[in-house]
Design a protein around this motif. Sequence first.
Motif, mmCIF file in Angstrom:
data_model
loop_
_atom_site.group_PDB
_atom_site.id
_atom_site.type_symbol
_atom_site.label_atom_id
_atom_site.label_comp_id
_atom_site.label_asym_id
_atom_site.label_seq_id
_atom_site.Cartn_x
_atom_site.Cartn_y
_atom_site.Cartn_z
ATOM 1 N N ASN A 355 33.496 29.641 33.046
ATOM 2 C CA ASN A 355 34.819 29.757 33.661
ATOM 3 C C ASN A 355 35.276 31.201 33.482
ATOM 4 O O ASN A 355 35.387 31.677 32.354
ATOM 5 C CB ASN A 355 35.795 28.798 32.969
ATOM 6 C CG ASN A 355 37.163 28.771 33.647
ATOM 7 O OD1 ASN A 355 37.578 29.760 34.269
ATOM 8 N ND2 ASN A 355 37.859 27.657 33.504
ATOM 9 N N PRO A 356 35.599 31.933 34.559
ATOM 10 C CA PRO A 356 36.032 33.345 34.412
ATOM 11 C C PRO A 356 37.161 33.517 33.390
ATOM 12 O O PRO A 356 37.241 34.523 32.696
ATOM 13 C CB PRO A 356 36.485 33.710 35.817
ATOM 14 C CG PRO A 356 35.720 32.801 36.729
ATOM 15 C CD PRO A 356 35.575 31.510 35.959
ATOM 16 N N ALA A 357 37.981 32.463 33.247
ATOM 17 C CA ALA A 357 39.114 32.541 32.306
ATOM 18 C C ALA A 357 38.638 32.753 30.873
ATOM 19 O O ALA A 357 39.364 33.279 30.025
ATOM 20 C CB ALA A 357 39.947 31.273 32.390
ATOM 21 N N TYR A 358 37.393 32.368 30.595
ATOM 22 C CA TYR A 358 36.858 32.461 29.226
ATOM 23 C C TYR A 358 36.912 33.901 28.722
ATOM 24 O O TYR A 358 37.142 34.146 27.539
ATOM 25 C CB TYR A 358 35.410 31.945 29.243
ATOM 26 C CG TYR A 358 34.683 31.942 27.925
ATOM 27 C CD1 TYR A 358 33.856 33.001 27.563
ATOM 28 C CD2 TYR A 358 34.803 30.875 27.039
ATOM 29 C CE1 TYR A 358 33.158 32.998 26.360
ATOM 30 C CE2 TYR A 358 34.113 30.854 25.835
ATOM 31 C CZ TYR A 358 33.290 31.927 25.506
ATOM 32 O OH TYR A 358 32.612 31.921 24.301
ATOM 33 N N TYR A 359 36.721 34.853 29.634
ATOM 34 C CA TYR A 359 36.703 36.267 29.219
ATOM 35 C C TYR A 359 37.965 37.013 29.617
ATOM 36 O O TYR A 359 38.071 38.210 29.435
ATOM 37 C CB TYR A 359 35.483 36.972 29.851
ATOM 38 C CG TYR A 359 34.163 36.524 29.259
ATOM 39 C CD1 TYR A 359 33.293 35.709 29.970
ATOM 40 C CD2 TYR A 359 33.801 36.887 27.970
ATOM 41 C CE1 TYR A 359 32.085 35.288 29.425
ATOM 42 C CE2 TYR A 359 32.596 36.479 27.409
ATOM 43 C CZ TYR A 359 31.750 35.670 28.141
ATOM 44 O OH TYR A 359 30.549 35.245 27.588
ATOM 45 N N GLU A 360 38.947 36.272 30.174
ATOM 46 C CA GLU A 360 40.134 36.958 30.699
ATOM 47 C C GLU A 360 41.296 36.965 29.703
ATOM 48 O O GLU A 360 41.478 36.012 28.949
ATOM 49 C CB GLU A 360 40.607 36.269 31.988
ATOM 50 C CG GLU A 360 39.695 36.510 33.171
ATOM 51 C CD GLU A 360 40.168 35.733 34.405
ATOM 52 O OE1 GLU A 360 39.586 35.942 35.481
ATOM 53 O OE2 GLU A 360 41.121 34.911 34.286
ATOM 54 N N GLU A 361 42.066 38.045 29.749
ATOM 55 C CA GLU A 361 43.326 38.122 28.999
ATOM 56 C C GLU A 361 44.423 37.503 29.853
ATOM 57 O O GLU A 361 44.551 37.836 31.023
ATOM 58 C CB GLU A 361 43.658 39.587 28.710
ATOM 59 C CG GLU A 361 45.015 39.795 28.069
ATOM 60 C CD GLU A 361 45.386 41.267 27.942
ATOM 61 O OE1 GLU A 361 44.986 42.076 28.802
ATOM 62 O OE2 GLU A 361 46.063 41.611 26.954
ATOM 63 N N PHE A 362 45.196 36.600 29.269
ATOM 64 C CA PHE A 362 46.369 36.049 29.947
ATOM 65 C C PHE A 362 47.595 36.770 29.394
ATOM 66 O O PHE A 362 47.981 36.554 28.224
ATOM 67 C CB PHE A 362 46.489 34.536 29.722
ATOM 68 C CG PHE A 362 45.485 33.724 30.512
ATOM 69 C CD1 PHE A 362 44.166 33.634 30.093
ATOM 70 C CD2 PHE A 362 45.853 33.084 31.684
ATOM 71 C CE1 PHE A 362 43.223 32.896 30.830
ATOM 72 C CE2 PHE A 362 44.930 32.339 32.426
ATOM 73 C CZ PHE A 362 43.604 32.251 31.990
ATOM 74 N N PHE A 363 48.163 37.693 30.194
ATOM 75 C CA PHE A 363 49.285 38.512 29.717
ATOM 76 C C PHE A 363 50.595 37.783 30.005
ATOM 77 O O PHE A 363 51.378 38.184 30.863
ATOM 78 C CB PHE A 363 49.254 39.872 30.408
ATOM 79 C CG PHE A 363 49.690 41.008 29.524
ATOM 80 C CD1 PHE A 363 50.751 41.819 29.877
ATOM 81 C CD2 PHE A 363 49.027 41.268 28.333
ATOM 82 C CE1 PHE A 363 51.140 42.883 29.075
ATOM 83 C CE2 PHE A 363 49.402 42.316 27.533
ATOM 84 C CZ PHE A 363 50.473 43.129 27.902
ATOM 85 N N GLY A 364 50.780 36.674 29.289
ATOM 86 C CA GLY A 364 51.966 35.837 29.483
ATOM 87 C C GLY A 364 51.904 34.662 28.522
ATOM 88 O O GLY A 364 51.000 34.590 27.683
ATOM 89 N N PRO A 365 52.818 33.697 28.619
ATOM 90 C CA PRO A 365 52.912 32.600 27.624
ATOM 91 C C PRO A 365 51.868 31.525 27.849
ATOM 92 O O PRO A 365 52.175 30.344 28.010
ATOM 93 C CB PRO A 365 54.321 32.061 27.857
ATOM 94 C CG PRO A 365 54.590 32.326 29.300
ATOM 95 C CD PRO A 365 53.891 33.608 29.623
ATOM 96 N N VAL A 366 50.587 31.925 27.883
ATOM 97 C CA VAL A 366 49.472 31.021 28.167
ATOM 98 C C VAL A 366 48.476 31.087 27.021
ATOM 99 O O VAL A 366 47.882 32.131 26.773
ATOM 100 C CB VAL A 366 48.764 31.409 29.486
ATOM 101 C CG1 VAL A 366 47.588 30.468 29.755
ATOM 102 C CG2 VAL A 366 49.754 31.385 30.656
ATOM 103 N N ALA A 367 48.333 29.976 26.297
ATOM 104 C CA ALA A 367 47.418 29.909 25.149
ATOM 105 C C ALA A 367 46.129 29.204 25.549
ATOM 106 O O ALA A 367 46.164 28.182 26.241
ATOM 107 C CB ALA A 367 48.079 29.156 24.004
ATOM 108 N N GLN A 368 44.999 29.772 25.126
ATOM 109 C CA GLN A 368 43.710 29.102 25.307
ATOM 110 C C GLN A 368 43.335 28.474 23.960
ATOM 111 O O GLN A 368 43.452 29.130 22.919
ATOM 112 C CB GLN A 368 42.628 30.111 25.682
ATOM 113 C CG GLN A 368 42.896 30.909 26.942
ATOM 114 C CD GLN A 368 41.857 32.017 27.084
ATOM 115 O OE1 GLN A 368 40.663 31.783 26.867
ATOM 116 N NE2 GLN A 368 42.298 33.214 27.427
ATOM 117 N N ILE A 369 42.887 27.235 23.963
ATOM 118 C CA ILE A 369 42.508 26.571 22.720
ATOM 119 C C ILE A 369 41.030 26.226 22.734
ATOM 120 O O ILE A 369 40.501 25.710 23.725
ATOM 121 C CB ILE A 369 43.353 25.303 22.478
ATOM 122 C CG1 ILE A 369 44.766 25.716 22.049
ATOM 123 C CG2 ILE A 369 42.713 24.408 21.438
ATOM 124 C CD1 ILE A 369 45.666 24.585 21.633
#
Length: 457
Positions: A355-369
């Motif tokens: 998933n591209p999100a695995y390596y992406e920075e989320f610059f906002g109130p989004v937490a990856q667990i």
Amino acid sequence: MSSYQSINPANNQLLKSWPSHDAAAVSQALETADRLFHSSWSKGDIAPRLQVLARLADLIESRVDELAAIASKEMGKLIGQSRGEVKICAQIARYYADHAAEILKPQPYPSELGEAWVEYHPIGVLVAVEPWNFPYYQLMRVLAPNLALGNPVLAKHANIVPHCADVFAKLVIEAGAPEGAWTNLFISSDQVAELIADDRVQGVALTGSERAGSAVAQQAGKYLKKSTLELGGNDVFVVLDDADIDEAVRQGAQARLSNCGQVCTAAKRFILHEKIASAFIDKFSAALKAARLGDPLDEQTTLGPLSSKDARDRLAKQVDEAVQNGATLLIGGKPVEGVGCYFQPTILTDIRPDNPAYYEEFFGPVAQIYVVGDDNAAVALANDSHYGLGGSVWTQDIARGRRLASAIETGMVFINSQSDTSAELPFGGVKRSGYGRELSDLGIKEFANQKLVVVAG
Ligand SMILES: NC(=O)C1=CN([C@@H]2O[C@H](COP(=O)(O)OP(=O)(O)OC[C@H]3O[C@@H](n4cnc5c(N)ncnc54)[C@H](O)[C@@H]3O)[C@@H](O)[C@H]2O)C=CC1
Ligand SMILES: CCCCCC(=O)O
């Protein structure tokens, strides 16, 4: 139309448009800065420069509320957090006022060649390119060490925080710095590139995105100018099975929601030991859901808007794509309907490496667990990143925490605390988070000529 505009992200109201600086103004600014570099101000006794920094610290401390309100209205930071940022700026100015002379005194180098020492001299005019997320702090991190050392600075701030840029420059003059010590320029990327190419410019410091960092570093490299980069991050928040869960949840929620998650060293990837994952997720979800969205100037608000409509729309698209590529949306995930650039506190799980999100920075109130079975798996996951900025480890066994801190490939790791910053501590990262260090004794030497002198024995 000027590209520098103050727009309140809480209500999308245009506060003021600021005129850009033309070629003549830029040329004059560079000439003034370079003339200052060749004067006794830059090359003479450090004391007058440190007196300016001490006065600047006093000035800032006397105007905390006014300066904080300007920032909160211009980029949406909660008023209490803006006050905190302003106070850190005073701390940085005072740190270098109090310690720069000691840090920059000649360092002896015992040698068989004879008496040897290293002196620290300014190298010349610098360009600073800075982002909107800490609109004063990012400027102070460059101003204070370089004003102490004697490097004049031409500053290009982010286009959405011109009022902060303008008031900061006026504070520096009011503190007694001569014209040319710090010059704010409302200029374009092309004008930045032209400045970097000019022989009178000796270095460039940038904080911002990889895209901006790459462009500026390429230009600096082309013209053989020293650069420092402080870019994005995808910092881990590792909670081990013996951690104080309630404290980790409390600080984890703060670390993700502070400044609406727009912090390069914010906790972004929450790596949980499987034994405590369920308990942490339940409490962490509740903490994020309890966020009070509202006007950043309201002391009761605990989650303000993102800095701009673009930032909000970019984040919404990023979350949608993460889910389309297999992530599970645990809470939130959407912009908040209505006026302002608000986004729901969000938690994503089940993010796989494809998933591209695995390596992406989320610059906002989004937490990856993420959930792991042991310490080695936590470190392997932490290091499976293009970034290497900061991170934190939560455990009651400090020796265990130190082992993980040493193994995690970033520039900074905090044990039992969310990432933080203070003038006396170096700040910076590795990999695609950039290079060089800001603050502390390391930051003031980044743009120094560390000159060896040897008296033959
Ligand atoms: N490391 C940090 O503290 C920060 C990192 N960021 C990262 O940047 C991303 C986007 O935020 P933005 O504010 O749009 O950052 P950005 O990188 O676009 O802007 C940062 C500064 O660089 C300037 N800039 C951009 N492109 C340039 C170029 N080609 N030449 C010269 N100057 C240039 C901008 O005008 C601004 O002053 C965020 O999602 C985050 O990943 C943003 C803010 C702070
Ligand atoms: C208080 C933490 C400061 C982080 C500055 C940054 O996002 O670059």
